[in-house]
Design an enzyme around this catalytic site. Structure first.
Site, PDB file in Angstrom:
ATOM      1  N   HIS A 168       0.818  -1.218   0.000  1.00  0.00           N
ATOM      2  CA  HIS A 168       0.000   0.000   0.000  1.00  0.00           C
ATOM      3  C   HIS A 168       0.851   1.268   0.000  1.00  0.00           C
ATOM      4  CE1 HIS A 168      -3.405   2.525   0.400  1.00  0.00           C
ATOM      5  NE2 HIS A 168      -4.168   1.733   1.131  1.00  0.00           N
ATOM      6  N   GLU A 391      -9.986  -0.462 -19.819  1.00  0.00           N
ATOM      7  CA  GLU A 391     -10.145  -1.196 -21.094  1.00  0.00           C
ATOM      8  C   GLU A 391      -8.811  -1.810 -21.492  1.00  0.00           C
ATOM      9  OE1 GLU A 391     -12.221  -2.842 -23.930  1.00  0.00           O
ATOM     10  OE2 GLU A 391     -13.265  -1.075 -23.171  1.00  0.00           O
TER      11      GLU A 391
END
Length: 448
Positions: A168, A391
């Site tokens: 993180h 995408e």
């Protein structure tokens, strides 16, 4: 409205086989340097795992996808050179930093004996999804673990999962989404749509640090920074917790927003979907404790993106963690009796408190004290991050989600698969869960 699942899935074991494990290196030589980590990054030294599910594609079987992802990762590790580095402790400064030593990112190729449809509802937080992620490479030592590990798991149907584990300290949710967009572009042999901005000194503490606000949302650390121990805040055992998923449709959220607007006496309050959902959950969680003391104060914590709140604003492509913890506090009596609009005002006020000076004060507080968020519980939202909108050459994911660990003190918000609604994961002891369910439906009926 209500609970999506009450029974466990029939596939607790996905029967995943690891076929190959290796390191991926930057496609060209990168500069050897140390990356400064801000005080926000410093306390986020733990791994976050996400899984992205893709249906079969005739032109992109899993073997082809694995090769393309490996090549794309190698390319993207040049502008994101820190991802090929390793965390290290600068003993002189007593701070964690990233050594950009080109040691490589991890990559795992795996297979699953089930089809994608057989593993069940993807929204359901199946603990078996942990098999789609590798958190560490056994052949490497403790201090040589990659900051990023990919796993491509082929399903029997030709679909596949892309599991990613990242430390993180490298990314927050927004910068990870930008990383995915850049990765997808490289996989399609396109230029980076958002070249990363890697200088984290923009969130360095002031010299000397100036704490100009009280910070009740932060808890001082007793351990030296960099020591590998779990934070004292939000350190609850997973055992003996029931968990449920509650779904709020886009229509229900819209009705809640209208109810909140009608019941708010303040002007200029941001009545957003997140604010009304947070207010609703705060009330239910606080009252489910069943202490019988309505004068007890409850504090809800939630993350606020500070990129546009700073002066000057951070670059859009800033790669580090640029979120701080906002909070709202109220007595349970007020939470029970107050109209939704009033609770939304308090949640919105917590976010509005996060001005440039407040954010700088919180960062400086971290410089002086080291610490973690402190509150009754945290709402962690993956709702609007948009991982599922990325995408790739083989299309968008069918669903993207974090691999969850059930925690009493953390409520998770997930996007829905079909509309703009939200799925809420709650884990509580059985008695508290029954109360939470009662309050959830009771107040939802009042708010719609």
């Amino acid at each position: 409205m209500g609970i999506l699942h009450q029974e466990p899935l029939p596939l607790p074991d996905l029967r995943v086989t690891l076929e190959d494990t290796f390191l991926v290196f930057p496609s060209q030589e990168t500069e050897r340097k140390s990356i400064f980590l801000s005080n926000i990054d410093q306390v986020l030294n733990f791994d976050v795992q996400t899984v992205h599910f893709f249906p079969p594609h005739p032109d992109f079987p899993p073997s082809v996808v694995a090769r393309k992802l490996q090549n794309a990762l190698s390319e993207v590790l040049v502008p994101y050179s820190f991802l090929a580095g390793r965390l290290s402790l600068n003993k002189e400064l007593g701070r964690l930093e990233i050594d950009c030593n080109s040691a490589g990112a991890g990559f795992v190729v795996a297979s699953c004996q089930h089809s994608l449809d057989e593993i069940g509802d993807l929204v359901y937080p199946n603990p078996a999804f942990r098999q789609l992620i590798v958190q560490r490479l056994d052949k490497l030592g403790q201090h040589d673990q990659p900051l990023c590990i990919f796993q491509v798991t082929a399903f029997r149907c030709g679909g596949f999962a892309m599991g990613i584990s990242t430390n993180h300290s490298t990314f927050d949710g927004l910068s990870f989404k930008m990383f995915l967009e850049n990765l997808a572009a490289q996989a399609a042999d396109k230029p980076l749509p958002i070249p990363p901005f890697n200088d984290r000194h923009l969130l360095a503490a002031r010299s000397p640090p100036r704490v100009t606000f009280p910070h009740p949302e932060l808890l001082k650390l007793k351990l030296p920074v960099g020591q590998d121990q779990a934070p004292p805040a939000f350190d609850c055992q997973e055992d003996d917790l029931d968990f449920q998923i509650f779904r709020l449709s886009s229509g229900e959220i819209s009705s809640m927003k209208e109810k909140a607007k009608a019941g708010s006496s303040a002007t200029g309050v941001k009545v957003t979907g997140f604010n009304v959902v947070t207010a609703h959950l705060w009330r239910c969680k606080a009252l489910s404790c069943d202490t019988g003391n309505l004068d007890r104060e409850s504090t809800v914590l939630y993350a606020v993106d500070i990129r546009q709140r700073l002066v000057p604003a951070l670059p859009r492509s800033y790669t580090g963690n640029a979120v701080l913890t906002a909070y709202a506090t109220a007595a349970c009596r007020e939470l029970e009796a107050g109209p939704l609009g009033r609770l939304v005002e308090m949640v919105a006020g917590g976010a509005a408190r996060m001005t440039d000076e407040y954010a700088r004060s919180a960062i400086d507080w971290g410089e002086m004290h080291k610490g973690f968020p402190r509150g009754e519980f945290l709402i962690s939202s993956w709702w609007r991050l948009g991982f599922g909108a990325v995408e790739y050459p083989w299309g968008k994911p069918r669903y993207s989600c974090p691999v969850v660990y059930h925690r009493k003190d953390i409520i998770l918000l997930f996007p829905d698969m079909d509309d703009d609604g939200v799925n809420v994961l709650v884990a509580l002891p059985a008695k508290e869960m029954e109360l939470f369910k009662t309050f959830f439906h009771k107040f939802l009926l009042l708010e719609n």
